[in-house]
Each structure stands twice: as C-alpha cells, then as structure tokens.
Design a protein around this motif. Structure first.
Motif, PDB file in Angstrom:
ATOM      1  N   ARG A 221       0.839  -1.199   0.000  1.00 42.67           N
ATOM      2  CA  ARG A 221       0.000   0.000   0.000  1.00 42.67           C
ATOM      3  C   ARG A 221       0.876   1.253   0.000  1.00 42.67           C
ATOM      4  O   ARG A 221       1.315   1.714  -1.036  1.00 42.67           O
ATOM      5  CB  ARG A 221      -0.940  -0.023   1.209  1.00 42.67           C
ATOM      6  CG  ARG A 221      -1.927  -1.211   1.225  1.00 42.67           C
ATOM      7  CD  ARG A 221      -2.880  -1.176   0.045  1.00 42.67           C
ATOM      8  NE  ARG A 221      -3.797  -2.296   0.012  1.00 42.67           N
ATOM      9  CZ  ARG A 221      -5.034  -2.286   0.496  1.00 42.67           C
ATOM     10  NH1 ARG A 221      -5.495  -1.204   1.089  1.00 42.67           N
ATOM     11  NH2 ARG A 221      -5.813  -3.350   0.393  1.00 42.67           N
ATOM     12  N   ASN A 222       1.143   1.799   1.176  1.00 47.15           N
ATOM     13  CA  ASN A 222       1.988   2.982   1.256  1.00 47.15           C
ATOM     14  C   ASN A 222       2.594   3.048   2.644  1.00 47.15           C
ATOM     15  O   ASN A 222       2.234   2.265   3.527  1.00 47.15           O
ATOM     16  CB  ASN A 222       1.180   4.256   0.953  1.00 47.15           C
ATOM     17  CG  ASN A 222       2.030   5.337   0.295  1.00 47.15           C
ATOM     18  OD1 ASN A 222       3.208   5.484   0.606  1.00 47.15           O
ATOM     19  ND2 ASN A 222       1.442   6.081  -0.622  1.00 47.15           N
ATOM     20  N   VAL A 223       3.522   3.969   2.832  1.00 45.66           N
ATOM     21  CA  VAL A 223       4.109   4.148   4.155  1.00 45.66           C
ATOM     22  C   VAL A 223       3.104   4.847   5.062  1.00 45.66           C
ATOM     23  O   VAL A 223       2.249   5.609   4.601  1.00 45.66           O
ATOM     24  CB  VAL A 223       5.413   4.971   4.074  1.00 45.66           C
ATOM     25  CG1 VAL A 223       6.460   4.220   3.266  1.00 45.66           C
ATOM     26  CG2 VAL A 223       5.159   6.342   3.464  1.00 45.66           C
ATOM     27  N   THR A 224       3.188   4.603   6.352  1.00 46.31           N
ATOM     28  CA  THR A 224       2.289   5.239   7.317  1.00 46.31           C
ATOM     29  C   THR A 224       3.013   6.395   8.002  1.00 46.31           C
ATOM     30  O   THR A 224       4.242   6.385   8.140  1.00 46.31           O
ATOM     31  CB  THR A 224       1.832   4.240   8.382  1.00 46.31           C
ATOM     32  OG1 THR A 224       2.975   3.814   9.145  1.00 46.31           O
ATOM     33  CG2 THR A 224       1.168   3.020   7.740  1.00 46.31           C
ATOM     34  N   PRO A 225       2.274   7.406   8.454  1.00 43.83           N
ATOM     35  CA  PRO A 225       2.913   8.505   9.192  1.00 43.83           C
ATOM     36  C   PRO A 225       3.671   8.012  10.418  1.00 43.83           C
ATOM     37  O   PRO A 225       4.751   8.538  10.736  1.00 43.83           O
ATOM     38  CB  PRO A 225       1.728   9.388   9.584  1.00 43.83           C
ATOM     39  CG  PRO A 225       0.676   9.101   8.563  1.00 43.83           C
ATOM     40  CD  PRO A 225       0.829   7.646   8.239  1.00 43.83           C
ATOM     41  N   GLU A 226       3.115   7.012  11.107  1.00 46.03           N
ATOM     42  CA  GLU A 226       3.771   6.487  12.308  1.00 46.03           C
ATOM     43  C   GLU A 226       5.139   5.907  11.986  1.00 46.03           C
ATOM     44  O   GLU A 226       6.118   6.135  12.716  1.00 46.03           O
ATOM     45  CB  GLU A 226       2.889   5.420  12.958  1.00 46.03           C
ATOM     46  CG  GLU A 226       1.560   5.927  13.503  1.00 46.03           C
ATOM     47  CD  GLU A 226       0.509   6.167  12.437  1.00 46.03           C
ATOM     48  OE1 GLU A 226      -0.478   6.859  12.732  1.00 46.03           O
ATOM     49  OE2 GLU A 226       0.685   5.677  11.287  1.00 46.03           O
ATOM     50  N   GLU A 227       5.230   5.172  10.884  1.00 49.90           N
ATOM     51  CA  GLU A 227       6.501   4.572  10.500  1.00 49.90           C
ATOM     52  C   GLU A 227       7.480   5.648  10.022  1.00 49.90           C
ATOM     53  O   GLU A 227       8.694   5.554  10.269  1.00 49.90           O
ATOM     54  CB  GLU A 227       6.281   3.523   9.412  1.00 49.90           C
ATOM     55  CG  GLU A 227       7.508   2.685   9.068  1.00 49.90           C
ATOM     56  CD  GLU A 227       7.995   1.809  10.206  1.00 49.90           C
ATOM     57  OE1 GLU A 227       9.150   1.350  10.131  1.00 49.90           O
ATOM     58  OE2 GLU A 227       7.228   1.588  11.170  1.00 49.90           O
ATOM     59  N   VAL A 228       6.969   6.662   9.353  1.00 50.06           N
ATOM     60  CA  VAL A 228       7.825   7.758   8.911  1.00 50.06           C
ATOM     61  C   VAL A 228       8.462   8.443  10.115  1.00 50.06           C
ATOM     62  O   VAL A 228       9.683   8.675  10.152  1.00 50.06           O
ATOM     63  CB  VAL A 228       7.033   8.779   8.068  1.00 50.06           C
ATOM     64  CG1 VAL A 228       7.870  10.032   7.810  1.00 50.06           C
ATOM     65  CG2 VAL A 228       6.597   8.162   6.746  1.00 50.06           C
ATOM     66  N   GLU A 229       7.647   8.761  11.109  1.00 49.11           N
ATOM     67  CA  GLU A 229       8.199   9.443  12.285  1.00 49.11           C
ATOM     68  C   GLU A 229       9.172   8.551  13.039  1.00 49.11           C
ATOM     69  O   GLU A 229      10.233   9.014  13.490  1.00 49.11           O
ATOM     70  CB  GLU A 229       7.087   9.914  13.211  1.00 49.11           C
ATOM     71  CG  GLU A 229       7.604  10.696  14.410  1.00 49.11           C
ATOM     72  CD  GLU A 229       6.562  11.570  15.063  1.00 49.11           C
ATOM     73  OE1 GLU A 229       6.907  12.675  15.523  1.00 49.11           O
ATOM     74  OE2 GLU A 229       5.391  11.138  15.121  1.00 49.11           O
ATOM     75  N   LYS A 230       8.839   7.288  13.164  1.00 48.06           N
ATOM     76  CA  LYS A 230       9.731   6.346  13.846  1.00 48.06           C
ATOM     77  C   LYS A 230      11.097   6.305  13.180  1.00 48.06           C
ATOM     78  O   LYS A 230      12.142   6.359  13.843  1.00 48.06           O
ATOM     79  CB  LYS A 230       9.088   4.954  13.851  1.00 48.06           C
ATOM     80  CG  LYS A 230       9.964   3.829  14.389  1.00 48.06           C
ATOM     81  CD  LYS A 230       9.166   2.531  14.425  1.00 48.06           C
ATOM     82  CE  LYS A 230      10.028   1.332  14.809  1.00 48.06           C
ATOM     83  NZ  LYS A 230      10.947   0.946  13.733  1.00 48.06           N
TER      84      LYS A 230
END
Length: 450
Positions: free
Chosen positions: A134-143
C-alpha cells in the motif's frame, strides 16, 4: 531506410483501441488546443519564445499562473519526466554524503539521484495488505526519522497502484522534526482539482511536489511540473539543478503541454475530471460482478487507477495480452495477479463501458487457471556494497540461476513500474529472480537488465 518507428506509430494511431494507459489525453485533442498548431510550432529559443532554462518572459508568466492554479508557491515546467525532476529536486536539497530517508517503494529515479549525489540511504517499508504494497504510514515515517536523523525524506504518493497515505500528517511530522520533504506525486497531478480525490501534497504543504502532467492531465509524454510549496526551499538552487539535468534545447511542445494541463483544469477541466471519477467508480462496480475478477478498492485509493485482480481466474500478464490482442484494450501495467487500467482526463464515458464489456467477454472466453504465485513483497535485502561502488564493479555471470546470493551491480526491477526489488550493492534473493521470466532475462558483462 525502412521507417520502423514511423510505421509503428502510424499503425498504432490508425488502430481502433481503448486507451487505459498513459498519456492522460488518450490521443484526443481535449480542449481543442492542438488544432491551432502545426509542425512550425516545434521551435527553438528565439527573441519571441523565451527560454525554459532561463525564463524571463512568457514562460515565466505561464509558470506563475500554473502555480496559482495548482496552489503552489512556485512552479517550474520540466520536459524530462518525473525521473529528471526528482533527480534535480534531490540534488537541490542535499550535499554529498547527506543521509536521506526514502520509502522503499520509490521509483528508481530516487536511487539514481542518491547514486549521483553519493547520498546515504535509509528506508521506510510500506504497509502490506492482502499481498499488495500500500503505502508508508505517518507512524513509520516518524519512527524512522527519529532512528535515522535524515536531512531529507522522500515518499511516493500515490503509489503506482494508486494508494495514498495521510500526507498531511507526514508533512506535519517532517516540519516538527525540521526535515525537508519531497513527494513524488507523479501519478497524482489531478489530485488538487477534486474533493473526491485524496489530498494533494501541494495543498498539504510539502516542500517540493513533483507532478507528471502526462500521466492523467494533458501533458505530452515526459511533461512535468515541480511545485515548491514551502519557504524552506532554495528556488535558485533548484533552478540551477533543473538546468543541470535538462537539455539545453528543451522541447516547446512538451513545455506547452504543461501550460495546457494547467489551463484546461482552470477552464472546465474540473467538471471533466468529476465525470471520469464517476465513470471509473461505476466501471469498478461492474467489474466486481464479473466472475473471477475484482477491483482493488480503498477509501485512500485513487479511483482513476482501476486495478483488476485476476488471480482467481488467470495470470494477469496472460490476461492483459489477451485483452490487447483480442479486444484492442490497452493497459498500463500487469503482473501475475493484477492489471492496471489507468484512466485520465482524456477518457470518455464509452471508454469505461467498452472496458467492462471487454473484461466480461474475455473472462468468459479464456480458460481459467487461478494464480498461486504472488509478486514479491517490498523488502530490504542485505547490503554488501555502496550503491556507487556496485555500479562501477566488474560483473560476469553465465546463468541467472547462479545469481542468488551474489551482489547485484545494477537495479533489478520490472518496468513498469520501475520500482527496484534489488539495488546495486544488495544481495540478490530468490524472490527477486523468480518473479521474472528467466527466458527473458538478459545478462551482460557488467549489468543484468530485466
């Protein structure tokens, strides 16, 4: 000399076919602009035509108007696609040795930019649902920002299959951490023009947003816009980088098609877009009624990307070829399980009706052979060499079966979509090889091309 290319294009233009493939104009003079021109419009830089690489007159004014229409602070027209635009944007935002954080489902141009600029790469893995990236999540981006402390983040939104993320949240996260954000929105130049589509990164305020106007709007193939949407970008440096990677003889017709994309969307194009959204959704509903076929659907997905899951019926590659040969139906991409029918501003209602009819007929005619092998998931293989060192390394291989466990010296990827499974310097995995038809893999002394 036999005119091979001319003959091919003449035959293609004369063939009755249904366009669910780029470019977005679908071979139609949408807006009636092109009827005003002839071949003499293919000009060069003269006293009255300005210069795309140093615009001070009519091209400058056109770009300023396009920025207003798209909602950007500043817009640059480019003529070598999102690939060239992304390389220019990455170069403008980094120095050699900088660390960048990229979604692992980025287009190959991002990795080529990293190689040219000699950047250190860190990755964000996209979310996987029902075997589909699907796509990257904001949570994973911030992590990952916290873990890697990058200078720049790059995400693709939407993905090739049309999946988007919460781009506003990602913009806010990057701003909070003081990190620049480039969004490859190549497949979403229509997003700013409808409330029935996912939010555009332009409206979300990403630092740089790159649009391929040829994908869904009226751009000729390789037409592109770079939008600056924050005050954190050195626009003079960006212009210098654009001209570094762009020909000194930019094509005026491609440049014009960028202007026409903006003009049309301010002169009635929004209504045409709404019609196409409605027709695409209706087509997806009808396709879901065909035994053995179903459309990928999600509230965060672009409806103009009609992705048909064929796995319950037959291999997607075989089905796409059958549709092309027997039903005059073009599709943008296919893999073992899916066919991507890519709608655009140039489609008309009858196109969608014919698409559904072609799928219904073909599904009843083809012998069912359900698919068991799924495409490989996006992953991060073992890295043994820097990407630049790997590209310069000597290479020789007699048999593709011997490749597993070896270090790749090139990008291993299907095209389209041009998303590498293995980068130069990474160890080749069994999954990355078995995805391809081995009979079609060509191996050269220094590089394997797929």
């Amino acid at each position: 000399m036999k005119k091979e290319i001319l003959n091919c294009l003449v035959a293609k233009s004369e063939r009755k076919r249904n366009w669910f493939v780029m470019p977005g104009h679908k071979g139609r003079d949408v807006g009636g602009y092109w009827s005003q021109l002839n071949l003499s419009a293919d000009t060069t830089e003269t006293y009255d035509t300005d210069n795309l690489n140093n615009p001070v007159d009519m091209i400058k004014r056109s770009q300023e108007r396009a920025a207003e229409i798209f909602g950007a602070k500043k817009t640059f027209y480019t003529i070598n696609g999102t690939s060239g635009a992304m390389i220019a944007a990455v170069t403008a935002c980094t120095l050699p040795g900088d660390k960048i954080l990229v979604s692992r489902n980025c287009h190959v141009c991002v990795y080529r930019a990293a190689a040219i600029r000699r950047l250190e790469l860190e990755y964000i893995l996209p979310e996987v649902v029902d075997t589909v990236d699907r796509n990257v999540t904001p949570e994973e981006v911030e992590k990952r920002i916290i873990e890697t402390d990058p200078k720049l983040v790059i995400v693709t939104n939407p993905t090739f299959f049309g999946y988007t993320t919460d781009i506003q949240a990602i913009v806010d996260i990057c701003n909070k951490h003081g990190v620049l954000l480039i969004v490859d929105e190549a497949h979403g130049p229509h997003f700013p023009f409808s409330d029935n589509l996912p939010l555009s990164a332009v409206q979300a305020g990403a630092d740089i947003v790159v649009h391929s106007t040829h994908k869904t709007l009226l751009g000729l193939t390789s037409a592109n816009m770079i939008h600056v949407c924050s005050n954190r970008v050195d626009t003079e440096e960006l212009m210098r980088c654009i001209t570094t990677y762009q020909t000194t003889s930019p094509n005026y017709l491609i440049t014009l098609s960028n202007e026409l994309s903006a003009a049309f969307m301010s002169e009635g194009g929004k209504e045409v877009l709404e019609d196409n959204i409605k027709w695409a959704k209706a087509a997806a509903d009808e396709i879901n009624k065909i035994p053995g076929l179903s459309c990928l659907t999600d509230p965060c997905k672009d409806p103009l990307k009609i992705i048909v899951d064929t796995s319950s019926l037959v291999n997607g590659r075989e089905f796409a070829k059958y549709l092309f040969d027997e039903k005059d139906m073009d599709s943008e991409m296919c893999d073992e399980m899916h066919i991507d029918f890519y709608a655009g501003i140039g489609n008309i209602e009858s196109d969608y009706i014919e698409l559904v009819q072609a799928l219904r007929e073909a599904a009843s005619e083809i012998e069912p052979q359900p698919v068991k092998q799924h495409p490989p998931k996006i992953q991060i293989p073992e890295v043994q060499l820097d990407i630049c060192d790997a590209l310069d390394a000597d290479f020789y291989l007699e048999d593709v079966d011997d490749a597993v466990g070896k270090v790749s010296v090139d990008y291993i990827m299907p095209y389209p979509p041009g998303i590498p499974l293995i980068l130069p310097g990474e160890v080749i995995t069994e999954d990355s090889i078995k995805f391809f038809d081995k009979d079609k893999i060509k191996i050269f002394k220094k590089s394997p091309f797929f």
